[in-house]
Motif scaffolding. Sequence first.
Motif, PDB file in Angstrom:
ATOM      1  N   GLY A   1      -3.882  -6.781   2.237  1.00 19.57           N
ATOM      2  CA  GLY A   1      -3.929  -5.380   1.842  1.00 19.57           C
ATOM      3  C   GLY A   1      -3.286  -4.456   2.846  1.00 19.57           C
ATOM      4  N   GLY A   2      -3.387  -3.171   2.544  1.00 16.60           N
ATOM      5  CA  GLY A   2      -2.841  -2.140   3.413  1.00 16.60           C
ATOM      6  C   GLY A   2      -3.592  -0.846   3.213  1.00 16.60           C
ATOM      7  N   ILE A   3      -3.456   0.055   4.176  1.00 17.83           N
ATOM      8  CA  ILE A   3      -4.252   1.279   4.213  1.00 17.83           C
ATOM      9  C   ILE A   3      -3.336   2.489   4.350  1.00 17.83           C
ATOM     10  CG2 ILE A   3      -6.095   2.507   5.438  1.00 17.83           C
ATOM     11  CD1 ILE A   3      -6.826  -0.291   6.675  1.00 17.83           C
ATOM     12  N   VAL A   4      -3.597   3.505   3.544  1.00 16.77           N
ATOM     13  CA  VAL A   4      -2.925   4.799   3.662  1.00 16.77           C
ATOM     14  C   VAL A   4      -4.006   5.855   3.796  1.00 16.77           C
ATOM     15  CG1 VAL A   4      -1.479   6.510   2.505  1.00 16.77           C
ATOM     16  CG2 VAL A   4      -0.914   4.073   2.330  1.00 16.77           C
ATOM     17  N   LEU A   5      -3.952   6.640   4.872  1.00 15.12           N
ATOM     18  CA  LEU A   5      -4.930   7.697   5.123  1.00 15.12           C
ATOM     19  C   LEU A   5      -4.212   9.032   5.287  1.00 15.12           C
ATOM     20  CD1 LEU A   5      -7.375   6.043   7.708  1.00 15.12           C
ATOM     21  CD2 LEU A   5      -7.687   6.286   5.243  1.00 15.12           C
ATOM     22  N   GLY A   6      -4.625  10.021   4.519  1.00 12.18           N
ATOM     23  CA  GLY A   6      -4.021  11.342   4.630  1.00 12.18           C
ATOM     24  C   GLY A   6      -2.524  11.335   4.396  1.00 12.18           C
TER      25      GLY A   6
ATOM     26  N   ALA B   1       0.828  -1.207   0.000  1.00  8.77           N
ATOM     27  CA  ALA B   1       0.000   0.000   0.000  1.00  8.77           C
ATOM     28  C   ALA B   1       0.859   1.253   0.000  1.00  8.77           C
ATOM     29  CB  ALA B   1      -0.931  -0.012   1.216  1.00  8.77           C
ATOM     30  N   LEU B   2       1.931   1.241   0.769  1.00  9.83           N
ATOM     31  CA  LEU B   2       2.821   2.397   0.835  1.00  9.83           C
ATOM     32  C   LEU B   2       3.514   2.621  -0.505  1.00  9.83           C
ATOM     33  CD1 LEU B   2       3.952   4.577   2.666  1.00  9.83           C
ATOM     34  CD2 LEU B   2       5.623   2.925   3.520  1.00  9.83           C
ATOM     35  N   ALA B   3       3.929   1.543  -1.146  1.00  7.87           N
ATOM     36  CA  ALA B   3       4.591   1.673  -2.445  1.00  7.87           C
ATOM     37  C   ALA B   3       3.653   2.236  -3.498  1.00  7.87           C
ATOM     38  CB  ALA B   3       5.113   0.303  -2.889  1.00  7.87           C
ATOM     39  N   GLU B   4       2.430   1.704  -3.565  1.00 10.41           N
ATOM     40  CA  GLU B   4       1.479   2.199  -4.562  1.00 10.41           C
ATOM     41  C   GLU B   4       1.076   3.637  -4.274  1.00 10.41           C
ATOM     42  OE1 GLU B   4       0.517   0.910  -7.343  1.00 10.41           O
ATOM     43  OE2 GLU B   4       1.259  -1.150  -7.182  1.00 10.41           O
ATOM     44  N   ALA B   5       1.051   4.020  -2.992  1.00 16.14           N
ATOM     45  CA  ALA B   5       0.681   5.388  -2.630  1.00 16.14           C
ATOM     46  C   ALA B   5       1.772   6.386  -3.008  1.00 16.14           C
ATOM     47  CB  ALA B   5       0.389   5.476  -1.135  1.00 16.14           C
ATOM     48  N   ARG B   6       3.016   5.981  -2.909  1.00 26.59           N
ATOM     49  CA  ARG B   6       4.116   6.909  -3.201  1.00 26.59           C
ATOM     50  C   ARG B   6       4.521   6.910  -4.679  1.00 26.59           C
ATOM     51  NH1 ARG B   6       8.576   7.134   1.655  1.00 26.59           N
ATOM     52  NH2 ARG B   6       7.114   7.661   3.329  1.00 26.59           N
TER      53      ARG B   6
ATOM     54  N   ASP C   1       7.623  -5.589  -7.859  1.00 29.21           N
ATOM     55  CA  ASP C   1       8.543  -4.712  -7.130  1.00 29.21           C
ATOM     56  C   ASP C   1       7.891  -4.067  -5.915  1.00 29.21           C
ATOM     57  OD1 ASP C   1      10.578  -5.238  -8.893  1.00 29.21           O
ATOM     58  OD2 ASP C   1      10.423  -3.340  -9.972  1.00 29.21           O
ATOM     59  N   ALA C   2       6.570  -4.067  -5.840  1.00 33.98           N
ATOM     60  CA  ALA C   2       5.861  -3.321  -4.797  1.00 33.98           C
ATOM     61  C   ALA C   2       6.268  -3.711  -3.375  1.00 33.98           C
ATOM     62  CB  ALA C   2       4.355  -3.460  -4.989  1.00 33.98           C
ATOM     63  N   PRO C   3       6.372  -5.015  -3.032  1.00 30.69           N
ATOM     64  CA  PRO C   3       6.748  -5.343  -1.653  1.00 30.69           C
ATOM     65  C   PRO C   3       8.101  -4.790  -1.250  1.00 30.69           C
ATOM     66  CG  PRO C   3       5.802  -7.254  -2.737  1.00 30.69           C
ATOM     67  CD  PRO C   3       6.036  -6.221  -3.802  1.00 30.69           C
ATOM     68  N   LEU C   4       9.079  -4.844  -2.151  1.00 35.74           N
ATOM     69  CA  LEU C   4      10.412  -4.343  -1.823  1.00 35.74           C
ATOM     70  C   LEU C   4      10.446  -2.816  -1.805  1.00 35.74           C
ATOM     71  CD1 LEU C   4      12.557  -6.828  -3.922  1.00 35.74           C
ATOM     72  CD2 LEU C   4      12.480  -6.694  -1.437  1.00 35.74           C
ATOM     73  N   VAL C   5       9.807  -2.184  -2.779  1.00 35.82           N
ATOM     74  CA  VAL C   5       9.758  -0.727  -2.804  1.00 35.82           C
ATOM     75  C   VAL C   5       9.056  -0.213  -1.538  1.00 35.82           C
ATOM     76  CG1 VAL C   5       8.774   1.272  -3.986  1.00 35.82           C
ATOM     77  CG2 VAL C   5       9.864  -0.548  -5.303  1.00 35.82           C
ATOM     78  N   GLY C   6       7.952  -0.854  -1.166  1.00 32.12           N
ATOM     79  CA  GLY C   6       7.243  -0.433   0.033  1.00 32.12           C
ATOM     80  C   GLY C   6       8.029  -0.672   1.295  1.00 32.12           C
ATOM     81  N   ALA C   7       8.752  -1.782   1.357  1.00 30.66           N
ATOM     82  CA  ALA C   7       9.596  -2.043   2.529  1.00 30.66           C
ATOM     83  C   ALA C   7      10.647  -0.950   2.677  1.00 30.66           C
ATOM     84  CB  ALA C   7      10.256  -3.409   2.399  1.00 30.66           C
ATOM     85  N   ALA C   8      11.213  -0.510   1.549  1.00 25.76           N
ATOM     86  CA  ALA C   8      12.185   0.579   1.603  1.00 25.76           C
ATOM     87  C   ALA C   8      11.536   1.866   2.074  1.00 25.76           C
ATOM     88  CB  ALA C   8      12.834   0.770   0.234  1.00 25.76           C
ATOM     89  N   CYS C   9      10.285   2.084   1.664  1.00 28.47           N
ATOM     90  CA  CYS C   9       9.586   3.302   2.077  1.00 28.47           C
ATOM     91  C   CYS C   9       9.377   3.369   3.578  1.00 28.47           C
ATOM     92  CB  CYS C   9       8.219   3.379   1.386  1.00 28.47           C
ATOM     93  SG  CYS C   9       8.259   3.722  -0.381  1.00 28.47           S
ATOM     94  N   LEU C  10       9.345   2.208   4.242  1.00 29.29           N
ATOM     95  CA  LEU C  10       9.144   2.201   5.694  1.00 29.29           C
ATOM     96  C   LEU C  10      10.195   3.032   6.419  1.00 29.29           C
ATOM     97  CD1 LEU C  10       8.427  -1.592   6.344  1.00 29.29           C
ATOM     98  CD2 LEU C  10       6.756   0.272   6.428  1.00 29.29           C
TER      99      LEU C  10
ATOM    100  N   ALA D   1      -1.751   4.997  -6.744  1.00 23.98           N
ATOM    101  CA  ALA D   1      -2.428   5.914  -5.819  1.00 23.98           C
ATOM    102  C   ALA D   1      -1.565   7.131  -5.489  1.00 23.98           C
ATOM    103  CB  ALA D   1      -2.811   5.174  -4.528  1.00 23.98           C
ATOM    104  N   ARG D   2      -0.577   7.415  -6.318  1.00 26.21           N
ATOM    105  CA  ARG D   2       0.346   8.513  -6.017  1.00 26.21           C
ATOM    106  C   ARG D   2      -0.307   9.885  -6.132  1.00 26.21           C
ATOM    107  NH1 ARG D   2       1.697   6.152 -10.756  1.00 26.21           N
ATOM    108  NH2 ARG D   2       1.729   7.411 -12.668  1.00 26.21           N
ATOM    109  N   ASP D   3      -1.473   9.972  -6.794  1.00 26.16           N
ATOM    110  CA  ASP D   3      -2.123  11.262  -6.980  1.00 26.16           C
ATOM    111  C   ASP D   3      -3.247  11.508  -5.984  1.00 26.16           C
ATOM    112  OD1 ASP D   3      -3.573   9.180  -8.134  1.00 26.16           O
ATOM    113  OD2 ASP D   3      -4.554  10.501  -9.582  1.00 26.16           O
ATOM    114  N   VAL D   4      -3.391  10.642  -4.973  1.00 26.64           N
ATOM    115  CA  VAL D   4      -4.424  10.837  -3.958  1.00 26.64           C
ATOM    116  C   VAL D   4      -3.801  10.730  -2.573  1.00 26.64           C
ATOM    117  CG1 VAL D   4      -6.309  10.005  -5.416  1.00 26.64           C
ATOM    118  CG2 VAL D   4      -5.048   8.382  -3.985  1.00 26.64           C
ATOM    119  N   ASP D   5      -4.476  11.298  -1.573  1.00 21.95           N
ATOM    120  CA  ASP D   5      -3.947  11.274  -0.206  1.00 21.95           C
ATOM    121  C   ASP D   5      -4.276   9.987   0.534  1.00 21.95           C
ATOM    122  OD1 ASP D   5      -2.788  13.797  -0.371  1.00 21.95           O
ATOM    123  OD2 ASP D   5      -4.614  14.814   0.301  1.00 21.95           O
TER     124      ASP D   5
END
Length: 307
Positions: free
Chosen positions: A150-155, A124-129, A295-304, A133-137
């Motif tokens: 799944g995962g959740i990103v709010l605001g 979720a973090l990877a798709e959000a950044r 790539d999403a799991p690794l990209v998101g893990a890095a975003c942590l 989902a990079r164009d929404v909060d």
Amino acid sequence: MTETTSPPCTLAVDLGGTKVEAALVRDGVVLEGTRHRAPTGRGSDADALTAAVRDVVGRTLAAVPAGARIDGAGIGSAGPVDRHAGTISPLNLPVEDFPLARVVADVVGDDVPVVLALDGTCIALAEARYGAARDVDSSVSMVVSTGVGGGIVLGGAVVPGDSGNAGHVGQLRLAATRPVDDPREDTVEEIASGPGSVRWARAQGWRGDTGEELSRDAAAGDEIARAAIVRSATAVGQGIAGMGALLDVRRYVIGGGFSFVSSDYVELVQHAARAAAVLPASHVTEVVRAELGGDAPLVGAACLASA
């Protein structure tokens, strides 16, 4: 001669029921030549899992570009996880309270901060950044595969939950009007996952064995195979309708192998989500295809490391 310094990179680790991967990530990109994996599985006890993690992390660290440094390490894992203790107890591995964060820290060194999260949270973090989902909060990302997670990103902020297990969307119950013998019964995962869909189709008389066969037969006009796919997408959509009412989120990102079972799977999910919506805001739910793939799991893990 002036010494050149490469920009820092982040170590990313992704652990699941069949493999553990590690790679270096910079600005949302997995660096070429740094990705390494080792098998896991039901035979992976704590010692074998420790050896596999140490192996892939060690090989990845050996590939750090000259002049670069590691600014942090992020780990995504199948759950449940305990983000405070840094331990995992995956349902699909024979370990409990496995100290994954400590194992990684022992390899990278105590001077590198290590963060652990649920694998769905990382996606979720990877798709959000960087993804769909990079164009929404706010967004919810879902993986429809052997299971449903799944995962959740709010605001703009990831939602880990008290223990780190927020986002287990597959465990949403779609029917609660009767007692059940198994708590998994009537969950989104039991209905919508690849294995769940195959089981249902076979119970209706279909003779295949895999999601790939289900996809093939549905495309060829098999009514039972097609009904199983629609049933899966409808369950995911109904789960989204409930999440929309609870979270007031409009954007839902769908990925995972079984979500490719038909070309219109995402459209079927969106139709079902809007049809099941009660509140006006949920009638404009947007369901989109995930963009980052494997790539999403690794990209998101890095975003942590910078979440």
